[in-house]
Enzyme design. Sequence first.
Site, mmCIF file in Angstrom:
data_model
loop_
_atom_site.group_PDB
_atom_site.id
_atom_site.type_symbol
_atom_site.label_atom_id
_atom_site.label_comp_id
_atom_site.label_asym_id
_atom_site.label_seq_id
_atom_site.Cartn_x
_atom_site.Cartn_y
_atom_site.Cartn_z
ATOM 1 N N THR A 123 66.410 17.805 -5.288
ATOM 2 C CA THR A 123 66.542 19.128 -4.696
ATOM 3 C C THR A 123 65.631 20.078 -5.443
ATOM 4 O OG1 THR A 123 68.148 20.720 -3.909
ATOM 5 C CG2 THR A 123 68.366 20.057 -6.189
ATOM 6 N N ALA B 169 58.816 23.308 -0.651
ATOM 7 C CA ALA B 169 59.184 22.397 0.437
ATOM 8 C C ALA B 169 57.957 21.848 1.163
ATOM 9 C CB ALA B 169 60.111 23.105 1.422
#
Length: 180
Positions: free
Chosen positions: A7, A164
Amino acid sequence: MEQFHATTIFAVQHNGSVAMAGDGQVTFGNSMVMKHGAKKVRRLYRGEVLAGFAGSVADAITLFEKFEGKLEEYHGNLQRAAVELAKEWRMDKILRRLEAMMIVANKEHLLLISGNGEIIEPDDGILAIGSGGSFALAAGRALKTYAPHLGAREIAEASLRTAAEICVFTNNNLVVDELN
């Protein structure tokens, strides 16, 4: 045994606010995305503290619970709760094996609680952890320096979106929260 992990969490103090952003991807091993919308950024202690985690999901949940207990015990004193958690983390044989990191913040302080019980308060008011942490940190530092008109929330979101785009373990399903 494979673990659920990977993450990116990013936090920034800027212009009197603190914002934290986390992506929603949960990865099993290095080959399979198990969940796209996990919530890894939460409010603790009556909504006065933001906390985000990276690492093994089960370990991170354990740390959240322990940290929340310390916040209650020390009446919301973020630094004291972090120090006491770190002490317990280092001394407890089970906690020492936990593979997770946390960023915690209130309006005054931004802290990284690392997997070996270290506590770090950044000089520049920016922290990032997880697989895309380096990318988010670089983007956040650039935005804070060269686009100071942006708010903390905007910097946090843009930094995580940048991560991302680069990191395969970070997705665009973001949770962004801010304390003003």
